[in-house]
Design an enzyme around this catalytic site. Structure first.
Site, PDB file in Angstrom:
ATOM      1  N   HIS A  27       1.021  -1.156  -0.217  1.00 14.02           N
ATOM      2  CA  HIS A  27       0.107  -0.220   0.182  1.00 14.02           C
ATOM      3  C   HIS A  27       0.706   1.102   0.192  1.00 14.02           C
ATOM      4  O   HIS A  27       2.055   1.791   0.473  1.00 14.02           O
ATOM      5  CB  HIS A  27      -1.272   0.253   0.983  1.00 14.02           C
ATOM      6  CG  HIS A  27      -2.360   0.953   0.937  1.00 14.02           C
ATOM      7  ND1 HIS A  27      -1.416   2.425   2.049  1.00 14.02           N
ATOM      8  CD2 HIS A  27      -3.176   1.837   0.909  1.00 14.02           C
ATOM      9  CE1 HIS A  27      -2.346   3.354   1.884  1.00 14.02           C
ATOM     10  NE2 HIS A  27      -3.114   3.066   1.365  1.00 14.02           N
ATOM     11  N   LYS A  76       6.678   2.453   5.732  1.00 16.05           N
ATOM     12  CA  LYS A  76       4.960   2.511   7.268  1.00 16.05           C
ATOM     13  C   LYS A  76       5.360   1.360   8.091  1.00 16.05           C
ATOM     14  O   LYS A  76       5.159   1.410   9.112  1.00 16.05           O
ATOM     15  CB  LYS A  76       3.868   2.524   6.409  1.00 16.05           C
ATOM     16  CG  LYS A  76       3.469   3.990   5.139  1.00 16.05           C
ATOM     17  CD  LYS A  76       2.845   3.894   5.577  1.00 16.05           C
ATOM     18  CE  LYS A  76       1.334   3.329   4.731  1.00 16.05           C
ATOM     19  NZ  LYS A  76       0.310   3.162   3.686  1.00 16.05           N
ATOM     20  N   GLN A  93      10.528  -0.152  -3.486  1.00 17.69           N
ATOM     21  CA  GLN A  93      11.660   0.758  -4.344  1.00 17.69           C
ATOM     22  C   GLN A  93      11.737   0.626  -5.738  1.00 17.69           C
ATOM     23  O   GLN A  93      11.419   2.180  -6.351  1.00 17.69           O
ATOM     24  CB  GLN A  93      12.921   0.484  -3.086  1.00 17.69           C
ATOM     25  CG  GLN A  93      14.050   1.687  -3.349  1.00 17.69           C
ATOM     26  CD  GLN A  93      14.144   2.409  -4.954  1.00 17.69           C
ATOM     27  OE1 GLN A  93      14.851   2.988  -5.483  1.00 17.69           O
ATOM     28  NE2 GLN A  93      14.730   1.177  -5.906  1.00 17.69           N
TER      29      GLN A  93
END
Length: 133
Positions: A27, A76, A93
């Site tokens: 996400h 996160k 990434q």
């Protein structure tokens, strides 16, 4: 850019996305804005203040070649395992780098704003993920 009266006002773009099938899910949340405004300040502050399990870094197309606009990857989910680290800092990434390039190519990020903007991408990779695709 948008018009505010008779002058141009910078645009802030916010986005969100989700992909995958559990447990191989990710996400993202994105914020794009002028480097000389509050988004730029948040970008620099996040880069300068990593915390345990969260290491913001600049997104690169390949070693030594950062994407444009400068893009900050912020994980996160705290890194939970070696596999989770590999997936976060590798394929996630690389996916962000490809997405930024596509956004430039497709005009989502206007080329004339790319050199004066910064992008923050907060990325959650499921700690249980195992599939790099």
């Amino acid at each position: 850019m948008t018009v505010a009266g008779d002058r141009w006002a910078p645009v802030v773009q916010v986005g969100e996305g989700f992909a995958g099938v559990a447990p191989d899910t990710a996400h993202i949340n994105t914020v794009l804005g002028p480097a000389d405004g509050p988004i730029g300040g948040a970008w620099a502050n996040a880069l300068a203040t990593p915390s345990a399990g969260h290491t913001p870094f600049m997104v690169v197309l390949r070693p030594g070649l950062a994407v444009v606009p400068p893009t900050l990857f912020v994980n996160k989910a705290a890194i939970a395992s070696e596999t989770h680290a590999d997936l976060t800092w590798g394929p996630a990434q690389a996916g962000v780098a490809a997405g930024v390039q596509a956004a430039l190519r497709d005009g989502v990020i206007p080329l004339d704003l790319a050199s004066t903007s910064v992008l923050i991408v907060a990325v959650w990779v499921s700690p249980g993920a195992a599939d790099a695709d």
